[in-house]
Write a protein that holds these residues in place. Structure first.
Motif, mmCIF file in Angstrom:
data_model
loop_
_atom_site.group_PDB
_atom_site.id
_atom_site.type_symbol
_atom_site.label_atom_id
_atom_site.label_comp_id
_atom_site.label_asym_id
_atom_site.label_seq_id
_atom_site.Cartn_x
_atom_site.Cartn_y
_atom_site.Cartn_z
ATOM 1 N N GLU A 1 -12.456 4.199 2.330
ATOM 2 C CA GLU A 1 -11.935 3.295 1.297
ATOM 3 C C GLU A 1 -12.164 1.838 1.686
ATOM 4 O OE1 GLU A 1 -7.987 5.512 -0.510
ATOM 5 O OE2 GLU A 1 -7.820 4.489 1.419
ATOM 6 N N VAL A 2 -11.884 1.534 2.934
ATOM 7 C CA VAL A 2 -12.014 0.158 3.412
ATOM 8 C C VAL A 2 -13.471 -0.276 3.391
ATOM 9 C CG1 VAL A 2 -11.684 -1.349 5.402
ATOM 10 C CG2 VAL A 2 -9.911 0.281 4.794
ATOM 11 N N PHE B 1 0.851 -1.180 0.000
ATOM 12 C CA PHE B 1 0.000 0.000 0.000
ATOM 13 C C PHE B 1 0.892 1.236 0.000
ATOM 14 C CE2 PHE B 1 -2.771 -3.205 1.960
ATOM 15 C CZ PHE B 1 -3.874 -3.087 1.128
ATOM 16 N N LYS B 2 0.345 2.336 -0.498
ATOM 17 C CA LYS B 2 1.105 3.582 -0.616
ATOM 18 C C LYS B 2 1.658 4.020 0.742
ATOM 19 C CE LYS B 2 0.682 8.289 -2.363
ATOM 20 N NZ LYS B 2 -0.226 9.257 -3.013
ATOM 21 N N GLU C 1 -8.512 -4.787 -2.816
ATOM 22 C CA GLU C 1 -9.391 -5.857 -3.289
ATOM 23 C C GLU C 1 -8.734 -7.222 -3.098
ATOM 24 O OE1 GLU C 1 -11.123 -7.528 -7.510
ATOM 25 O OE2 GLU C 1 -10.696 -5.379 -7.334
ATOM 26 N N SER C 2 -7.472 -7.306 -3.466
ATOM 27 C CA SER C 2 -6.739 -8.560 -3.343
ATOM 28 C C SER C 2 -6.609 -8.986 -1.876
ATOM 29 C CB SER C 2 -5.356 -8.397 -3.970
ATOM 30 O OG SER C 2 -4.581 -9.524 -3.749
ATOM 31 N N PHE D 1 3.265 0.592 -10.145
ATOM 32 C CA PHE D 1 3.878 -0.214 -9.092
ATOM 33 C C PHE D 1 3.082 -0.142 -7.787
ATOM 34 C CE2 PHE D 1 7.685 0.556 -11.749
ATOM 35 C CZ PHE D 1 7.986 -0.769 -12.023
ATOM 36 N N ILE D 2 2.385 0.965 -7.577
ATOM 37 C CA ILE D 2 1.556 1.133 -6.386
ATOM 38 C C ILE D 2 0.119 1.328 -6.851
ATOM 39 C CG2 ILE D 2 1.060 2.545 -4.358
ATOM 40 C CD1 ILE D 2 3.968 3.430 -4.341
ATOM 41 N N ASP D 3 -0.774 0.447 -6.417
ATOM 42 C CA ASP D 3 -2.186 0.545 -6.761
ATOM 43 C C ASP D 3 -2.995 0.116 -5.539
ATOM 44 O OD1 ASP D 3 -4.696 0.606 -7.842
ATOM 45 O OD2 ASP D 3 -4.256 -0.746 -9.522
ATOM 46 N N ASP D 4 -3.379 1.091 -4.718
ATOM 47 C CA ASP D 4 -4.076 0.784 -3.467
ATOM 48 C C ASP D 4 -5.411 0.085 -3.684
ATOM 49 O OD1 ASP D 4 -2.073 1.680 -1.874
ATOM 50 O OD2 ASP D 4 -3.093 3.488 -1.175
#
Length: 166
Positions: free
Chosen positions: A101-102, A27-28, A71-72, A63-66
């Motif tokens: 977000e969560v 995560f970022k 989701e993963s 490279f960073i995709d929150d």
């Protein structure tokens, strides 16, 4: 004698970020924390601007995709580790994600129907197809609530109901 900031500190921090991301997706907020620690170690002046530039470039490069990581993470914890949304929420709080977000991602990736199926599989695995007695049901109920599932969904799974609200 303390180290002075190297002239190529952006390159050092970028390499640190790439190396950190090479082990697993992050995560970022995790990357920012790691880079802040490295910047402090290197005694870089005004590291926030540099760290933000690096993380933005890593996001643009993919490279960073929150969203994808979120989701993963939810799917993995729910389906593989059989952890419920309450446990997942508390765990994600450590990664610096916002509550909104969560919540949104949990609503999308862990609807009550999916949770109910996970709970039923957990019960089936633990009882091995045998109808559990009251003591075993209580033990399973506590285990599932402890894993982060809502009490109403666990009760629905034991009662055989097909839908439930969180």
């Amino acid at each position: 004698m303390p180290k002075s900031a190297p002239s190529n500190s952006p390159a050092v921090l970028t390499n640190t970020a790439i190396r950190f991301l090479s082990y697993r997706s992050r995560f970022k907020a995790e990357v920012i924390n790691r880079l802040a620690k490295k910047a402090k170690e290197l005694q870089i002046k005004d590291p926030l601007t540099l760290i933000n530039q690096i993380t933005e470039s890593l996001e643009r490069a993919g490279f960073i995709d929150d969203e994808k990581n979120l989701e993963s993470f939810i799917r993995y914890q729910l389906e593989t580790k059989r952890k419920g949304p309450y446990w997942i929420k508390s765990r994600l709080a450590h990664y610096g994600l916002t509550k909104g977000e969560v919540e949104a991602s949990l609503k999308e990736n862990a609807p009550p129907s999916v949770q109910l199926e996970i709970i039923r599989r957990f019960i089936e695995k633990k009882t091995r197809g045998i109808v559990p007695d009251l003591k075993t049901k209580a033990k399973l109920y506590r285990a599932l609530v402890g894993r982060g599932f809502s009490a109403s969904l666990v009760a629905d799974a034991f009662d055989g109901r097909s839908t439930g609200e969180v």
